[in-house]
Scaffold this active site. Structure first.
Site, PDB file in Angstrom:
ATOM      1  N   LYS A 292      -3.342   8.996  -2.587  1.00  0.00           N
ATOM      2  CA  LYS A 292      -2.022   9.202  -3.176  1.00  0.00           C
ATOM      3  C   LYS A 292      -1.697   8.056  -4.132  1.00  0.00           C
ATOM      4  O   LYS A 292      -1.927   6.886  -3.809  1.00  0.00           O
ATOM      5  CB  LYS A 292      -0.987   9.279  -2.041  1.00  0.00           C
ATOM      6  CG  LYS A 292       0.431   9.628  -2.454  1.00  0.00           C
ATOM      7  CD  LYS A 292       1.293   9.767  -1.200  1.00  0.00           C
ATOM      8  CE  LYS A 292       2.731  10.152  -1.513  1.00  0.00           C
ATOM      9  NZ  LYS A 292       3.525  10.314  -0.269  1.00  0.00           N
TER      10      LYS A 292
ATOM     11  N   SER B 134       5.738  14.473   0.063  1.00  0.00           N
ATOM     12  CA  SER B 134       5.448  13.994  -1.276  1.00  0.00           C
ATOM     13  C   SER B 134       3.956  13.840  -1.531  1.00  0.00           C
ATOM     14  O   SER B 134       3.519  13.639  -2.655  1.00  0.00           O
ATOM     15  CB  SER B 134       6.141  12.638  -1.489  1.00  0.00           C
ATOM     16  OG  SER B 134       5.687  11.671  -0.557  1.00  0.00           O
TER      17      SER B 134
ATOM     18  N   SER C 190       6.105  13.446   4.855  1.00  0.00           N
ATOM     19  CA  SER C 190       5.169  13.715   3.770  1.00  0.00           C
ATOM     20  C   SER C 190       3.716  13.748   4.202  1.00  0.00           C
ATOM     21  O   SER C 190       2.853  14.154   3.417  1.00  0.00           O
ATOM     22  CB  SER C 190       5.343  12.664   2.666  1.00  0.00           C
ATOM     23  OG  SER C 190       6.652  12.730   2.130  1.00  0.00           O
TER      24      SER C 190
END
Length: 588
Positions: A78, A159, A183
């Site tokens: 990420k 996210s 997330s």
């Protein structure tokens, strides 16, 4: 805007005549990237020749004898986590340049990611996300909305959207995300994946752009539980200087008891679920019963109320502390993200302290609700919306998706999200929530529900041999289970031991060492306990029992139960039976 390779160089196409395991996996990953053509997954995709060079290094290390448990496993990271040589944008391009204070590529890889690389994993690139890790939908990014892997009209979940989809599409073996409000769990539910979110502080957040500094966790997405546990275990404790580091406690529970008690919400606490998701959750409760657990309905309304403090209370000030000053003037800020984070700018200090105090009370109340329960089973989220629906109503739907996830970090809990069938035409998932540091219990029940062998998340512990009343099926085995002991294997001692029946209640045998060849092999079991659990057991050990080193048939030694020489002399010799269970069967 879509992701690109770091330097715009075309992918490497040369094929080695002697391709190693890591190189082969990397080549397959890039072939899959071309096949699926999903550029919105990536913010920075490493050129194939760069990843291949890293893979060949892994193969060379293996050839030289290095033990690499993650050899060749591909990783998608990420893009709010640092990887050396790659910009960290947090899905805000200007954040990676001056005057954000993070000019150009990162110079040091985050310790959690470095631990994976050291274990043989190969990073493919940095993935798209809801900007500054603010959202559960995966559409709040100037790099584009990350579409669901198989239902492109629906959200992928955020996210950590890009990392989850990279795994769901079969590109990466491991997706690394972060989880503050869910997330690491919501994208797992939508992607039919396993998502592991540890207790706060176990996996270092050094090198992570903070969302809420006190509640951030680095997480894993995988297609199977075993790999997720291995990757998570590899990252745990990777930075001994991490200011929020929390090691496993001395008394950590290492195994789930054979008949666990699992809490599930009352009907009224499930009102947020869409009808299809409610039906799927009811089926999951039946599945929990089917694997031998007891189910207890509990009132989680207090936990659901605590969840609202993350965005509707003063805790949002933590998001402003992290990136608010930059975001106020950022030209490429997502409007929804900007409004959420800037809402914390004028939070008075007394309000923040007050809400932290409310969370402390909520944590105590949650512990009381779950008293006597090993785990809490929850639907991971409430529904699976379309991208169009989220774009039309970006706040309300996102808020609903966090109904069963937002409180977990706030109340210092751990969670494992797993696939649990289908609902409304797409994947459905549930989450097993545990108390802080009871992460292994969630992993163990996840394994039972998935029908696979459970893997150890906690490596620490002491192996202990039992030969009598603590064996499985015997009356004192519950003492081991309540201490969180983990069954390891059935074993046999060397032939240096005698077994005697003691005059105790409940009945139990005593093991005596009499010398090589002077006794007989005795059947037993090895269980692993944490150091604290072993200390508790030793402190309560009744006479004439004792603990000492016992030699096994293979020549190894373990801590084991024995008895005093005096008691052994007085007891009836049952060595010829070969073990306590056989002695009981014979009525001795």
């Amino acid at each position: 805007m879509t992701g690109t390779t770091m330097d715009g160089v075309a992918s490497e196409t040369r094929v080695s005549t002697a391709v190693g395991v890591a190189e082969a996996r990397v080549r397959a990953a890039y072939a899959r990237i071309s096949e699926v053509d999903r550029p919105e997954v990536w913010i920075t995709l490493l050129p194939e020749h760069v990843a291949l060079e890293a893979a060949r290094t892994v193969d060379a290390r293996r050839a030289a004898g290095a033990v690499l448990p993650l050899a060749g496993r591909t990783v998608a990271v990420k893009d709010n986590i640092d990887v050396a040589g790659v910009p960290t944008t947090a899905a805000c391009p200007s954040y990676a340049t001056e005057p954000a204070g993070r000019p150009g590529p990162a110079t040091v890889t985050a310790p959690a990611i470095q631990a994976l690389v050291d274990a043989g994993a190969v990073v493919l690139g940095k993935t798209n996300l809801d900007q500054f890790a603010t959202g559960l939908v995966g559409v709040r990014s100037p790099y584009g909305a990350v579409r669901h892997a198989t239902l492109p009209e629906r959200v992928s979940g955020g996210s950590s959207s890009g990392s989850a989809v990279a795994v769901a599409l079969g590109i990466a073996d491991i997706g690394i995300g972060t989880d503050t409000a869910g997330s690491g769990r919501v994208p797992a539910a939508f992607g039919d994946l396993v998502g592991i979110k540890t207790t706060l502080g176990l996996v270092p957040t050094t090198g992570v752009v903070p969302a809420c500094r006190n509640y951030d966790v680095v997480t894993t997405f995988t297609r199977d539980l075993e790999l997720g546990v291995l990757a998570t275990r590899t990252m745990t404790g990777a930075d001994p200087l991490d200011p929020v580091r929390r090691p496993w406690p001395a008394g950590v529970r290492l195994g789930l008891r054979s008949v666990p008690v699992v809490a599930v919400p009352r009907d009224e606490d499930l009102a947020s679920l869409s009808p299809g998701w409610r039906d799927a959750f009811d089926a999951s409760v039946l599945a929990v019963r089917a694997v031998g657990a007891q189910v207890r309905r509990v009132d989680i309304s207090g936990m659901l109320s605590a969840a609202r403090l993350l965005y509707d209370g003063a805790i949002v000030a933590e998001r402003y502390e992290a990136v608010g000053a930059f975001l106020a003037d950022a030209p490429d800020a997502d409007p929804t993200v900007r409004s959420i984070i800037l809402a914390g700018r004028d939070t008075p200090a007394h309000a923040y302290v007050s809400d932290r105090a409310r969370l402390a009370v909520a944590k105590v109340e949650a512990a009381a609700v779950l008293d006597g329960c090993d785990l809490l089973l929850l639907p991971t989220t409430t529904e699976h919306p379309t991208i169009a629906a989220v774009q039309a109503d970006p706040v309300a739907i996102n808020r609903r998706l966090g109904t069963y996830t937002n409180f977990v970090n706030l109340l210092d809990m751990a969670a494992v999200a797993i696939p649990a069938g289908a609902a409304d035409g797409g994947p459905f998932g549930v989450t097993l929530v545990s108390r802080a540091f009871d992460d292994q219990l969630a992993v163990d029940l996840a394994a039972r529900l998935l029908g696979v062998e459970s893997a150890p998340l906690v490596e620490a512990g002491v192996d202990v041999l039992v030969v009598g009343a603590h064996l499985r099926g015997q009356p004192l085995n519950r003492e081991l289970e309540e201490l969180g002991a983990r069954f390891r294997r059935s074993v046999t001692t060397s032939d240096a031991y005698r077994l005697v029946a003691l005059d105790t209640q409940p009945r139990k045998p005593g093991l005596l060492r009499v010398g090589p060849g002077a006794g007989a092999p005795i059947v037993g079991e090895v269980w692993r306990l944490s150091a604290g659990a072993l200390g508790s057991m030793l402190a309560a050990l009744p006479s004439p029992m004792m603990l000492g080193q016992v030699e096994l048939e293979d020549g190894s030694w373990v801590v084991g139960f024995g008895c005093t020489a005096e008691a052994g002399t007085a007891g009836a010799d049952i060595t010829a039976t070969g073990g306590w269970v056989e002695a009981l069967r014979r009525g001795l």
